[in-house]
Design a protein around this motif. Structure first.
Motif, short mmCIF file in Angstrom:
data_model
loop_
_atom_site.label_atom_id
_atom_site.label_comp_id
_atom_site.label_asym_id
_atom_site.label_seq_id
_atom_site.Cartn_x
_atom_site.Cartn_y
_atom_site.Cartn_z
N HIS A 249 47.40 6.35 7.66
CA HIS A 249 46.08 5.83 7.31
C HIS A 249 45.67 4.74 8.31
O HIS A 249 44.54 4.73 8.80
N ALA A 250 46.61 3.83 8.56
CA ALA A 250 46.31 2.69 9.44
C ALA A 250 45.99 3.16 10.85
O ALA A 250 45.00 2.71 11.47
N ALA A 251 46.78 4.07 11.38
CA ALA A 251 46.55 4.57 12.74
C ALA A 251 45.22 5.30 12.84
O ALA A 251 44.46 5.13 13.80
N ALA A 252 44.93 6.12 11.83
CA ALA A 252 43.67 6.88 11.84
C ALA A 252 42.47 5.96 11.72
O ALA A 252 41.48 6.11 12.44
N HIS A 253 42.56 4.98 10.82
CA HIS A 253 41.44 4.07 10.61
C HIS A 253 41.08 3.31 11.89
O HIS A 253 39.91 3.10 12.19
N TRP A 254 42.11 2.90 12.62
CA TRP A 254 41.88 2.10 13.82
C TRP A 254 41.82 2.95 15.09
O TRP A 254 41.80 2.42 16.20
N GLY A 255 41.76 4.25 14.94
CA GLY A 255 41.56 5.13 16.09
C GLY A 255 42.73 5.19 17.05
O GLY A 255 42.54 5.42 18.24
N GLN A 256 43.95 5.01 16.54
CA GLN A 256 45.14 5.04 17.39
C GLN A 256 45.67 6.48 17.45
O GLN A 256 46.59 6.86 16.72
N GLU A 257 45.09 7.28 18.33
CA GLU A 257 45.42 8.70 18.38
C GLU A 257 46.88 8.97 18.71
O GLU A 257 47.52 9.82 18.10
N GLU A 258 47.42 8.24 19.69
CA GLU A 258 48.82 8.47 20.06
C GLU A 258 49.75 8.14 18.91
O GLU A 258 50.75 8.83 18.69
N ALA A 259 49.42 7.10 18.16
CA ALA A 259 50.23 6.74 17.00
C ALA A 259 50.15 7.84 15.94
O ALA A 259 51.15 8.19 15.31
N CYS A 260 48.96 8.40 15.75
CA CYS A 260 48.81 9.50 14.79
C CYS A 260 49.68 10.69 15.19
O CYS A 260 50.33 11.32 14.34
N ILE A 261 49.70 11.01 16.48
CA ILE A 261 50.49 12.14 16.96
C ILE A 261 51.97 11.89 16.71
O ILE A 261 52.69 12.77 16.24
N LEU A 262 52.43 10.68 17.01
CA LEU A 262 53.84 10.34 16.80
C LEU A 262 54.22 10.48 15.32
O LEU A 262 55.27 11.03 14.99
N LEU A 263 53.37 9.96 14.45
CA LEU A 263 53.66 10.02 13.02
C LEU A 263 53.66 11.46 12.52
O LEU A 263 54.49 11.84 11.70
N ALA A 264 52.73 12.26 13.04
CA ALA A 264 52.68 13.67 12.65
C ALA A 264 53.93 14.41 13.12
O ALA A 264 54.49 15.24 12.40
N GLU A 265 54.37 14.08 14.34
CA GLU A 265 55.59 14.71 14.86
C GLU A 265 56.81 14.35 14.03
O GLU A 265 57.79 15.10 14.02
N HIS A 266 56.73 13.22 13.35
CA HIS A 266 57.84 12.81 12.47
C HIS A 266 57.56 13.19 11.02
O HIS A 266 58.11 12.59 10.09
N MET A 267 56.69 14.19 10.86
CA MET A 267 56.47 14.84 9.56
C MET A 267 55.92 13.90 8.50
O MET A 267 56.30 13.96 7.32
#
Length: 292
Positions: A249-267
């Motif tokens: 939620h935090a990464a998406a809200h603040w537009g941190q795309e690379e962080a979103c990708i990392l979190l998604a890769e970690h399921m």
């Protein structure tokens, strides 16, 4: 004044309003008002409701009642008690431009460098409000001019008045502070702490008020190296703060795309809805589409 300076000034003024709103109508404010109302009611010699000592202490400080504040301290009140937003009595005295209470609290042991939930120190509050004498007093008593809030802002960055800016710049120069390094200090410390946890010699605790974890902070601010180390530590990728937000939620809200990708890769679980359902869905829609 340059456009960037005007923008910074307007942003700081808005933060000043936000600070005031944190107090007005808050649980602490209502408690203090109710306590005063009950104690002054005709024929009511004793309040019918007993209020938490911290709330009574905050209310007494806000009212400027030094005798009551001193008595509460003698009874064991915590001078650094913070309300739900992390504001201490010293923060509030700075916001209220109550120089006498600021001096009294500092001389009584109040922490001049304690941050609220958003990392604002009392000096940030004084700087944003333009209260030059209070700012000088805080600096003389150990306030860090190089401290940053959760947005990575120094007190200088939220200063609205030229005279305040000059004071802070002079102090920064006097102390030889590297402002760029100061703004990166949080990320450096977080990486150091994360490495210690990975090595088995450290631990991380969520924020006592917000329950936000280091993972939330790293995701929101795009501290990618910190995030990578934390994800190796086996931390719950879906841990939730008091608003039900995950790090995603935090990464998406603040537009941190690379962080979103990392979190998604970690399921991470991208279907988790925060306590504010509609806001959560709107915030994450673009990232859901991206990963779908």
């Amino acid at each position: 004044m340059a456009a960037t300076d005007r923008s910074r000034s307007e942003a700081a003024k808005q933060r000043r309003q936000d600070q005031l709103q944190r107090w007005q109508g808050s649980e602490t404010d209502r408690t203090g008002a109710e306590a005063r109302s009950q104690s002054s009611a005709p024929g009511n010699r004793r309040a019918r409701v007993r209020f938490a000592q911290g709330a009574v202490f905050m209310a007494a400080c806000s009212a400027g009642d030094r005798e009551e504040v001193a008595e509460l301290l003698r009874q064991g009140a915590d001078i650094n008690h913070a309300n739900i937003d992390g504001l201490t009595a010293l923060h509030q005295a700075c916001i209220d431009e109550n120089a006498d209470m600021v001096e009294f609290l500092v001389e009584s042991g109040s922490d001049v460098n304690r941050g609220d939930n958003e990392g604002w120190r009392p000096l940030h509050a004084a700087a944003s409000c333009g209260f030059i004498q209070i700012a000088k007093y805080l600096i003389e008593h150990g306030a860090h001019v190089g401290a940053v809030n959760s947005e990575g802002e120094l007190p200088l960055d939220v200063a609205t008045e030229d005279v305040m800016g000059r004071l802070l710049k002079a102090e920064i120069k006097k102390q030889g502070i590297d402002v760029d390094q100061a703004r990166r200090e949080e990320e450096r410390v977080m990486l150091q702490d994360a490495m210690a946890v990975l090595a088995g010699s450290g631990s991380l605790a969520p924020h006592p008020n917000t329950q936000a974890t280091a993972l939330h902070v790293a995701a929101a601010k795009g501290y990618i190296e910190v995030l990578k180390v934390l994800l190796k530590c086996g931390i719950d990728v879906d841990s939730r703060d008091s608003d039900g937000w995950t790090a995603f939620h935090a990464a998406a809200h603040w537009g941190q795309e690379e962080a979103c990708i990392l979190l998604a890769e970690h399921m991470c679980d991208m279907s988790i809805i925060s306590n504010v359902v509609r806001g959560s869905i709107i915030t994450l829609t673009g990232f859901f589409l991206f990963f779908i």
